[in-house]
Design a protein around this motif. Structure first.
Motif, mmCIF file in Angstrom:
data_model
loop_
_atom_site.group_PDB
_atom_site.id
_atom_site.type_symbol
_atom_site.label_atom_id
_atom_site.label_comp_id
_atom_site.label_asym_id
_atom_site.label_seq_id
_atom_site.Cartn_x
_atom_site.Cartn_y
_atom_site.Cartn_z
ATOM 1 N N ALA A 111 0.767 -1.200 0.022
ATOM 2 C CA ALA A 111 0.063 -0.072 0.280
ATOM 3 C C ALA A 111 0.739 1.339 -0.063
ATOM 4 C CB ALA A 111 -0.785 0.086 1.166
ATOM 5 N N ASP A 112 2.074 1.051 0.341
ATOM 6 C CA ASP A 112 3.044 2.260 0.577
ATOM 7 C C ASP A 112 3.823 2.264 -0.708
ATOM 8 O OD1 ASP A 112 2.035 2.943 3.074
ATOM 9 O OD2 ASP A 112 3.797 1.935 4.128
ATOM 10 N N MET A 113 3.782 1.507 -1.845
ATOM 11 C CA MET A 113 4.695 1.519 -2.922
ATOM 12 C C MET A 113 4.232 2.732 -3.748
ATOM 13 S SD MET A 113 5.365 -2.221 -3.808
ATOM 14 C CE MET A 113 5.902 -3.626 -2.575
ATOM 15 N N GLN A 114 5.120 3.594 -4.109
ATOM 16 C CA GLN A 114 5.368 4.638 -5.169
ATOM 17 C C GLN A 114 6.389 4.737 -5.619
ATOM 18 O OE1 GLN A 114 3.423 8.309 -3.572
ATOM 19 N NE2 GLN A 114 2.117 7.298 -2.245
ATOM 20 N N GLN A 115 6.561 5.068 -7.007
ATOM 21 C CA GLN A 115 7.573 5.194 -7.833
ATOM 22 C C GLN A 115 8.871 6.086 -7.168
ATOM 23 O OE1 GLN A 115 7.267 5.911 -11.796
ATOM 24 N NE2 GLN A 115 5.257 4.906 -11.890
ATOM 25 N N GLY A 116 10.117 5.766 -7.081
ATOM 26 C CA GLY A 116 11.097 6.576 -6.754
ATOM 27 C C GLY A 116 12.019 5.699 -5.754
ATOM 28 N N ALA A 117 13.082 6.562 -5.143
ATOM 29 C CA ALA A 117 14.183 5.986 -4.442
ATOM 30 C C ALA A 117 13.648 6.133 -2.946
ATOM 31 C CB ALA A 117 15.449 6.800 -4.655
ATOM 32 N N ARG A 118 13.989 5.049 -2.084
ATOM 33 C CA ARG A 118 13.633 5.163 -0.730
ATOM 34 C C ARG A 118 14.812 4.497 -0.036
ATOM 35 N NH1 ARG A 118 7.375 3.609 0.227
ATOM 36 N NH2 ARG A 118 8.051 4.350 2.229
ATOM 37 N N ALA A 119 15.055 4.808 1.397
ATOM 38 C CA ALA A 119 15.811 4.281 2.177
ATOM 39 C C ALA A 119 15.071 3.669 3.323
ATOM 40 C CB ALA A 119 16.929 5.131 2.866
ATOM 41 N N LEU A 120 15.076 2.225 3.347
ATOM 42 C CA LEU A 120 14.401 1.510 4.377
ATOM 43 C C LEU A 120 15.048 1.068 5.493
ATOM 44 C CD1 LEU A 120 12.565 -1.098 2.033
ATOM 45 C CD2 LEU A 120 11.541 0.939 2.789
ATOM 46 N N THR A 121 14.442 1.586 6.765
ATOM 47 C CA THR A 121 15.157 1.344 8.001
ATOM 48 C C THR A 121 15.305 -0.139 8.206
ATOM 49 O OG1 THR A 121 14.313 3.511 9.033
ATOM 50 C CG2 THR A 121 15.122 1.877 10.582
ATOM 51 N N VAL A 122 16.432 -0.515 8.822
ATOM 52 C CA VAL A 122 16.797 -1.981 9.194
ATOM 53 C C VAL A 122 16.421 -2.032 10.536
ATOM 54 C CG1 VAL A 122 18.460 -3.735 9.334
ATOM 55 C CG2 VAL A 122 18.413 -2.364 7.044
ATOM 56 N N TYR A 123 15.826 -2.985 11.054
ATOM 57 C CA TYR A 123 15.167 -3.513 12.244
ATOM 58 C C TYR A 123 16.025 -4.824 12.859
ATOM 59 C CZ TYR A 123 11.830 -0.103 11.011
ATOM 60 O OH TYR A 123 11.007 0.935 10.606
ATOM 61 N N LYS A 124 16.352 -4.814 14.201
ATOM 62 C CA LYS A 124 16.985 -6.125 14.731
ATOM 63 C C LYS A 124 15.810 -7.090 14.940
ATOM 64 C CE LYS A 124 19.697 -2.947 17.951
ATOM 65 N NZ LYS A 124 19.665 -2.824 19.339
ATOM 66 N N LEU A 144 18.408 -0.156 3.850
ATOM 67 C CA LEU A 144 18.294 -0.761 2.651
ATOM 68 C C LEU A 144 17.920 0.262 1.521
ATOM 69 C CD1 LEU A 144 18.177 -3.313 0.572
ATOM 70 C CD2 LEU A 144 15.882 -3.635 1.377
ATOM 71 N N ASP A 145 18.590 0.504 0.612
ATOM 72 C CA ASP A 145 18.268 1.521 -0.566
ATOM 73 C C ASP A 145 17.654 0.928 -1.674
ATOM 74 O OD1 ASP A 145 19.563 3.707 0.837
ATOM 75 O OD2 ASP A 145 21.482 3.104 0.240
ATOM 76 N N ILE A 146 16.475 1.232 -1.951
ATOM 77 C CA ILE A 146 16.002 0.564 -3.088
ATOM 78 C C ILE A 146 15.432 1.759 -4.046
ATOM 79 C CG2 ILE A 146 14.979 -1.154 -1.691
ATOM 80 C CD1 ILE A 146 12.172 0.227 -1.735
ATOM 81 N N THR A 147 14.746 1.479 -5.213
ATOM 82 C CA THR A 147 13.999 2.134 -6.037
ATOM 83 C C THR A 147 13.003 1.391 -6.650
ATOM 84 O OG1 THR A 147 16.135 3.445 -6.599
ATOM 85 C CG2 THR A 147 14.273 3.472 -8.334
#
Length: 150
Positions: A111-124, A144-147
């Motif tokens: 539901a949060d997917m929109q075009q573009g670059a994002r940096a996702l926070t990594v969790y323990k 984790l860097d994604i596009t």
């Protein structure tokens, strides 16, 4: 009134424009140890916690240092079509003779997917697929860097 609603894109039409996801780099800062036989597993699960399927499992090269583990991934993946699902990116490792366990993870809801670059926070760990039960413990400055692509 119906014409107004057809002009406003809903979450499903925003998601439908996203066709792929490119994993670029994974960076883990100050890991507790240099892990053996690390891998990155990408799973898809419903936000209620039901595991649907695995998209990809790939080995990660042995890290040189635990202070800054950086992995250049550059891998394109399809995105799930289930609107009530999320992608889970799990860093797993082998401890002793046991089966691989998840050490770090991150997630992205469809539901949060929109075009573009994002940096996702990594969790323990632990990784929890059920959104209502997640206890997010961010791993210091890890990401984790994604596009997301069309």
């Amino acid at each position: 009134a119906s014409a107004y609603f057809t002009l406003v894109p809903g979450a499903s039409s925003l998601h439908s424009r996203v066709q792929g996801l490119v994993m670029q780099t994974l960076e883990i800062i100050n890991a507790s140890a240099l892990f053996k036989d690390m891998s990155l597993v990408v799973n898809v699960a419903r936000t209620s916690g039901e595991l649907l399927y695995t998209i990809k499992e790939m080995p990660l090269p042995p890290p040189a240092e635990k202070a800054r583990m950086r992995f250049d991934l550059w891998l394109e993946l399809p995105v799930p079509t289930e609107a009530d699902a999320a992608m889970f990116f799990e860093v797993r490792h082998v401890k002793g003779n046991k089966a691989p366990t998840t050490k770090y993870w991150t997630t992205l809801a469809c539901a949060d997917m929109q075009q573009g670059a994002r940096a996702l926070t990594v969790y323990k760990a632990p990784c929890e697929y059920d959104v209502a039960r997640q206890k997010l413990q961010p791993k210091q400055s890890s990401r984790l860097d994604i596009t997301l692509t069309a």
